[in-house]
Design an enzyme around this catalytic site. Sequence first.
Site, PDB file in Angstrom:
ATOM      1  N   TYR A   4      28.814 -25.655 -47.601  1.00  0.00           N
ATOM      2  CA  TYR A   4      27.894 -26.628 -47.983  1.00  0.00           C
ATOM      3  C   TYR A   4      27.122 -26.004 -49.269  1.00  0.00           C
ATOM      4  O   TYR A   4      26.627 -24.954 -48.987  1.00  0.00           O
ATOM      5  CB  TYR A   4      27.101 -27.001 -47.027  1.00  0.00           C
ATOM      6  CG  TYR A   4      26.154 -28.090 -47.565  1.00  0.00           C
ATOM      7  CD1 TYR A   4      26.392 -29.513 -47.795  1.00  0.00           C
ATOM      8  CD2 TYR A   4      24.837 -27.622 -48.018  1.00  0.00           C
ATOM      9  CE1 TYR A   4      25.402 -30.404 -47.969  1.00  0.00           C
ATOM     10  CE2 TYR A   4      23.824 -28.496 -48.447  1.00  0.00           C
ATOM     11  CZ  TYR A   4      24.134 -29.872 -48.392  1.00  0.00           C
ATOM     12  OH  TYR A   4      23.232 -30.979 -48.869  1.00  0.00           O
ATOM     13  N   ASN A  35      28.513 -18.322 -46.865  1.00  0.00           N
ATOM     14  CA  ASN A  35      27.339 -19.317 -46.985  1.00  0.00           C
ATOM     15  C   ASN A  35      26.401 -19.450 -45.694  1.00  0.00           C
ATOM     16  O   ASN A  35      26.526 -20.374 -44.924  1.00  0.00           O
ATOM     17  CB  ASN A  35      28.032 -20.678 -47.394  1.00  0.00           C
ATOM     18  CG  ASN A  35      26.957 -21.489 -47.975  1.00  0.00           C
ATOM     19  OD1 ASN A  35      26.163 -21.365 -48.708  1.00  0.00           O
ATOM     20  ND2 ASN A  35      26.923 -22.768 -47.281  1.00  0.00           N
ATOM     21  N   SER A  64      27.710 -21.819 -43.362  1.00  0.00           N
ATOM     22  CA  SER A  64      28.988 -21.733 -42.900  1.00  0.00           C
ATOM     23  C   SER A  64      29.501 -20.432 -43.455  1.00  0.00           C
ATOM     24  O   SER A  64      29.251 -19.975 -44.796  1.00  0.00           O
ATOM     25  CB  SER A  64      29.991 -22.988 -43.351  1.00  0.00           C
ATOM     26  OG  SER A  64      29.375 -23.991 -42.542  1.00  0.00           O
ATOM     27  N   SER A 112      26.147 -23.712 -38.362  1.00  0.00           N
ATOM     28  CA  SER A 112      27.239 -22.882 -39.174  1.00  0.00           C
ATOM     29  C   SER A 112      28.573 -23.290 -38.939  1.00  0.00           C
ATOM     30  O   SER A 112      29.041 -23.262 -37.556  1.00  0.00           O
ATOM     31  CB  SER A 112      27.010 -21.700 -38.996  1.00  0.00           C
ATOM     32  OG  SER A 112      27.596 -20.495 -39.747  1.00  0.00           O
ATOM     33  N   GLY A 113      29.485 -23.694 -39.891  1.00  0.00           N
ATOM     34  CA  GLY A 113      30.976 -23.801 -39.611  1.00  0.00           C
ATOM     35  C   GLY A 113      31.637 -22.437 -39.922  1.00  0.00           C
ATOM     36  O   GLY A 113      31.854 -21.832 -40.956  1.00  0.00           O
TER      37      GLY A 113
END
Length: 373
Positions: A149, A221, A255, A293-294
């Site tokens: 993101y 990120n 993420s 968080s991905g």
Amino acid sequence: MTANTHHHATPSGKPRARSFGIPFDGTPGPYNAITDVAGVTVGYTTLISGDGPLVVGKGPVRTGVTAILPRPRNDLMTPVFAGLFSQNGNGELTGSHLIEELGAFNFPITITNTHSCGVTRDATLRWMQRIQPHALESAFALPVSGETYDGFLNDINGHHVGFDHVETALDTATGGPIEEGSVGGGTGMITFGFKAGCGTASRLVPWQDATFTVGAFVQSNFGARHNLAIRGVRAGADLAEPAIQDNTPRMEKSSIIAIIATDAPLLPHQMKRLAKRVPLGVALTGGFGYNSSGDIFLAFTTANAQAAGGISGAMIEARYVPDVDINPFFDAVVQTVEEAILNALTASEDMAGRDGNFVPSLPKAWLRKSFSE
């Protein structure tokens, strides 16, 4: 340029982590990049335009797309053995169900912002149709596309990444040294409250009478400032400033996507085992897989091409390093992921974006004082 130069600076001269005297374990390849794995190439399209208040559809724009080709263009129809691991599933990696089912994928990987993930997936199909017109005549394809993101700096709802941008990244993918920091899909990304984005690293792994390569690429990120650690130095307390300047409400949307490549002959279950070690490299920098968080990780090998492709009606054989000897490859994954994240940080500069939101770069003077002096 010498290999030592490649280890210390990107092609455009941005500093890499080793230029500050930060010590790392293991032996990097010539470029200290995922492209040290023969046949793997990387391309970018970077989109930066506009300043000031957000106007959805107009900007400011701070985004892009990264393309990773696991094989040379003419061989992209040949699958690669692969495995994936989701440490925290607050994110997307398309094609993941097929990888879980078959332990393989083909076509390029793309990485972009969260709201452009579908565009890059679909554009990859169009690009493959263009470069190999007969590839999809009687077959389906599920390309791999990942996202993180960038809405704090970028007009993410303006959908500025288009098919042509994806095709440019795919067309310009090259081997050798590659750029890092605020480029491609990493253009608008933030790590530990500092500007980050794309980073890469590699390690050489001797085994028997051969030497194999493991390379990592991250779109970084994630992370809370107070948790930042650099080679065991708990840096967060010393680096409370400079702080992010937030002119709009900022929800935590963090993420990391990591791609691991190797030329070592490993089987799909072993690729999943490599992917499961990525979080250990993330943790060494202070990333703990927070709620939003991905953290999604994919590993593939360019070896055993004939076995990965398969031929109907024929018995297929594959070579592989036995599991009892896999530990040095685990080491290489952890080492490359840690260094790739730090490279993403050191190669990035201050960036202002939508609504004047500002993200500082990791202070270079602090790095020199802490590791070079």
